[in-house]
Write an enzyme that holds these catalytic residues in place. Structure first.
Site, PDB file in Angstrom:
ATOM      1  CD  GLU A   1      -4.355  -5.808   3.150  1.00  0.00           C
ATOM      2  OE1 GLU A   1      -5.074  -5.065   4.128  1.00  0.00           O
ATOM      3  OE2 GLU A   1      -3.245  -5.666   3.107  1.00  0.00           O
TER       4      GLU A   1
ATOM      5  CD  GLU B   1      -3.078  -0.794   2.305  1.00  0.00           C
ATOM      6  OE1 GLU B   1      -2.559  -0.059   3.357  1.00  0.00           O
ATOM      7  OE2 GLU B   1      -4.156  -1.241   2.099  1.00  0.00           O
TER       8      GLU B   1
HETATM    9  C1  GLA Z   1      -3.972  -2.147   5.313  1.00  0.00           C
HETATM   10  C2  GLA Z   1      -2.616  -3.026   5.565  1.00  0.00           C
HETATM   11  C3  GLA Z   1      -2.803  -4.150   6.352  1.00  0.00           C
HETATM   12  C4  GLA Z   1      -3.457  -3.892   7.688  1.00  0.00           C
HETATM   13  C5  GLA Z   1      -4.878  -3.417   7.196  1.00  0.00           C
HETATM   14  C6  GLA Z   1      -5.678  -2.966   8.307  1.00  0.00           C
HETATM   15  O1  GLA Z   1      -4.632  -2.769   4.389  1.00  0.00           O
HETATM   16  O2  GLA Z   1      -2.093  -3.410   4.166  1.00  0.00           O
HETATM   17  O3  GLA Z   1      -1.430  -4.548   6.876  1.00  0.00           O
HETATM   18  O4  GLA Z   1      -2.940  -2.974   8.388  1.00  0.00           O
HETATM   19  O5  GLA Z   1      -4.712  -2.238   6.617  1.00  0.00           O
HETATM   20  O6  GLA Z   1      -5.703  -4.004   9.141  1.00  0.00           O
END
Ligand code: GLA
Length: 793
Positions: free
Chosen positions: A273, A196
């Site tokens: 995710e 990210e």
């Molecule tokens: C983002 C991150 C994860 C985690 C989520 C929240 O998507 O990539 O590693 O921190 O947020 O749980």
């Protein structure tokens, strides 16, 4: 030794033959259930992934091996399998594998290769996300603290030292699992590059460098991908990588893939995710997300051939020191990473699990759903009473001397607590002690008496001191919690980072500031060996900061939940295993204790309590308590009776936001300068008495987003902090899936006043409504006010 006669020899040959045949049969039987060990391919085809040339929808379960005791790995993998998943997705946490520079540990609970092989044995493919940064509510987002010993390091950037360390680490990962990619007969189908990055910056050069390192480390033939948000993935998207999107339960899926569809119409779609729940922070409400929304979202993706990874399918536990903290501000995460996931922290099936399993059964291509493994035994442990204590102040390590105050890292300490001690000047009146900045929880003592605490969560920086004699002993005990794992603030030094000063007025009224120097510094690490080797004495009634020790006997072992409700703040160790942090404020009150780390017979428990307990007793419960906040109400941004007075103020902009899910921008008629901004919501598109905002940015004179790091909420008329964590600071927490909401039945208008930290020139405001379908309670009528001086109340 006994001589072997022919007869015994014959018997042993026969036995060996039978054993070999049996093992072969077993191997064949288990191979039936295995992901093929033949070389294969996994690629991005036309609108779908291709596994060995055939269309394939990734149904991945995210779980993290260091958050599960290795003895339970297979149980958890089988639980994921029983949900109809065909893949597992995992992060590799750099800092747990290289806790000391150049000392790599991939053994025991860190045995990454063993975990991946176990997944393969259980018929699961694997997606590996080796960082270097991972976020994951994990200490410093997975980066090792010792990187901070180079004070000017630029983390997650093209800093030569940072990249050199990244290379060394990724090469070690390659050595461990490079042979397990699908092209070599292993189960690894994809590997992620960084994490990210769009929510951190824009730097294609850096992302390309990480991609190259990952490739050179042994992942040159496997499909590489980047995961980001739909709102920012283009910032760093590299042409030769697959692009996937992250979003949570309830999100509008069409919207999430809209831009990807436009830019790469033939790309397979994947939600890398899909957040099943959310994580908890100390002092906040326990987070939950609806089961129906999760199941509906996954069904919709399956119907449309969209691949996914369910984050988390099983969250597990951030043992010992490994929980991270969120920012802006400082919001340390609790030990439990239950995440309200379908498989709970203890590996049990929840209601969400059964709902999901029912739905997933329809997408098995006619195959039967794998069996749900039986639950692991749960036990109760009757009250353990503590009989020994090692008071902290009587067990201090040898002190180091330092003229200036320095952070923990500068004393070569990574975790735990640090005590700074100096002698005071004479101050005959009350004075203010400024501690800049205490990371993270400081207790201040004068001559051994507790004067007060400074809690970084609440942005506290000072307290009142009583009159001081020259040479009074000032102690500041600072406990470090997890390092920030999100945003620019991941460069998170611990201890006291800048200076400590006393402010007071002399008899003639002039103000004096004394910058305190000449410190004795005690580095109090959080290793079990340190806890164990303290000098224990019989516990009397005194409840002091220190280590409390007890033993307890068990006839049978099983999982249990240790209740710490009567304790202050600190860490627990059972049979040498660091079980995690506790804090009386909650919401987590019990710590998950896996049965595989308990023994029949005598067990040892040490509670290191830096505050001191109310009662020295711990019992093992059959059910966790992770939703019991011991605060009257969580923090809001409105003082008792306070009400904003906008009379005489003129708005810089009045208008209406449109209905719908995406970002909207309001351009001001001319650039406006000020430090305080008030956004007033007059009505909502839902026509109900609610207003919500997911994120908000301001643009500067050049049209660039202002940094939100110095921002604080100066006022908000109404915040939902009882039924959820919806305080106004959610509008600049960088998380598009969390939001501010006014409280139930609170009437319009609603106002949020932001203090930007300093005077800024603002040309526009960007607003993101909630990400769920229909953007619930998005704002319709608005007014924006900007001032250089604080608003009137
Ligand atoms: C983002 C991150 C994860 C985690 C989520 C929240 O998507 O990539 O590693 O921190 O947020 O749980």
């Amino acid at each position: 030794m006994q001589p072997i006669n022919d007869n015994t020899k014959m018997k042993s040959v026969k036995k060996r033959f039978i054993t070999t045949i049996l093992s072969l049969c077993l191997l064949l039987m288990s191979a039936h259930n295995m992901v093929a060990q033949e070389k294969g391919t996994f690629t991005a085809g036309n609108k779908t992934f291709l596994l060995n040339g055939e269309p394939f929808i990734v149904k991945a379960a995210e779980l993290h091996y260091p958050r599960i005791p290795s003895a339970y790995w297979e149980h958890r993998l089988k639980m994921c399998k029983a949900l109809g998943m065909n893949t597992v997705c995992l992060y590799v946490f750099w800092n747990i594998h290289e806790q000391k520079e150049d000392e790599f540990d991939f053994t025991g609970n860190n045995d990454l290769a063993a975990f991946i092989e176990l997944a393969q044995k259980n018929g699961l493919y694997v997606i590996v996300r080796p960082g270097p940064y991972v976020c994951a509510e994990w200490e410093m987002g997975g980066l090792p603290w010792w990187l901070l010993k180079k004070k000017d390091i630029r983390l997650r950037e093209n800093d030569p030292y940072f990249l050199e360390r990244v290379r060394l680490f990724e090469q070690e990962v390659g050595k461990q699992i490079g042979h397990l990619t699908i092209d070599k007969g292993g189960p690894i189908i994809m590997v992620q590059v960084e994490n990210e990055y769009g929510s951190y910056g824009e730097d294609k050069e850096y992302i390309s460098a990480v991609r190259d390192i990952v490739r050179e480390s042994g992942f040159d033939k496997v499909t590489l991908f980047q995961c980001d948000w739909s709102s920012n993935f283009t910032l760093n998207a590299l042409d030769d990588l697959v692009w996937t999107m992250n979003f949570g339960t309830g999100a509008n899926i069409d919207n999430q893939f809209k831009l990807l569809g436009e830019l790469r119409p033939n790309s397979p779609q994947m939600c890398s995710e899909f957040w099943s729940g959310w994580f908890d922070k100390w002092g906040g409400n326990h987070e939950t997300r609806g089961s129906k929304e999760m199941v509906d979202g996954l069904r919709e993706m399956l119907d449309r051939g969209i691949s996914f990874s369910l984050y988390m399918t099983h969250g597990g536990t951030s043992w010992g020191r490994w929980a991270g903290a969120n920012s802006p501000g400082f919001a340390p995460d609790v030990t439990s990473y239950d995440y309200d996931a379908p498989i709970n922290e203890a590996g049990q099936a929840t209601e969400k699990f059964w709902e999901l399993r029912k739905m997933m059964a329809n997408y098995m291509d006619g195959k039967k759903m794998p069996k749900v493994p039986s639950e692991l035994p749960i036990i109760e442990i009757p009250a353990i009473r503590f009989t020994e204590v090692a008071p902290l102040f009587e067990n201090l390590p040898t002190a180091k001397q330092s003229v200036d105050i320095k952070s923990m890292e500068e004393f070569d300490q990574g975790w735990g607590s640090i005590l700074y001690r100096t002698l005071t000047p004479e101050v005959t009146t009350k004075s203010v002690l400024n501690v800049l900045n205490a990371h993270d929880y400081a207790q201040v003592f004068v001559n051994g008496t507790l004067i007060g605490t400074i809690d970084r969560r609440n942005n506290e920086k000072s307290l009142l001191l009583p009159p001081l004699k020259k040479g009074d002993q000032l102690d500041i005990l600072v406990e470090a919690m997890g390092r920030i794992n999100f945003g620019r603030a991941i460069k998170d030094f611990k201890g006291i980072t800048d200076k400590v000063e006393i402010l007071y007025h002399t008899e003639n009224g002039s103000e004096l500031t004394v910058n305190l120097k000449d410190w004795k510094v005690f580095n109090i690490d959080d290793e079990y060996s340190t806890m164990k080797n303290r000098h224990y004495e019989t516990l009397t009634d005194q409840k002091v900061p220190g280590c409390y020790r007890a033993t307890f006997n068990l006839k049978k072992v099983g999982d249990t939940f240790l209740n710490l409700e009567t304790w202050g703040k600190g860490q627990v160790y059972v049979n040498g295993y660091p079980i995690g942090r506790f804090w009386q404020i909650g919401p987590q009150q019990t710590l998950y204790m896996p049965g595989c780390w308990l023994k029949k017979g005598e067990n040892e428990i040490i509670v290191f309590d830096i505050v001191g307990p109310q009662e020295t007793v711990v019992e093992g419960l059959k059910k966790p308590i992770i939703d019991k906040l011991a605060l009257a109400t969580p923090k809001t941004h409105r003082k008792e009776g306070e009400s904003l007075n906008l009379q005489g103020e003129s708005p810089v902009k009045v208008g209406q936001f449109a209905q719908g899910n995406s970002w909207q921008q309001v351009d001001f008629d001319s650039p406006t300068t000020g430090r305080y901004l008030c956004l007033e919501a007059g009505s909502s598109h839902s026509n109900r008495e609610y207003a919500c905002i997911a994120e908000l940015y301001l643009l500067d004179a050049k049209g660039v987003r202002l940094s939100r790091e110095p921002w604080t909420v100066a006022y908000c008329d109404s915040e939902e902090v009882v039924a959820g964590n919806r305080a106004a600071d959610k509008i600049f927490d960088l998380q598009e899936s969390t939001y501010w909401s006014s409280a139930k039945k609170a009437p319009f208008p609603h106002q949020i006043v932001l203090d930007l930290g300093s005077e800024q020139t603002i040309t526009a405001l960007q607003y993101l409504p909630r990400m769920e379908d229909g953007a619930p309670h998005s704002i319709k009528d608005f007014k924006i006010y900007i001032k250089s001086t604080p608003f009137n109340f």
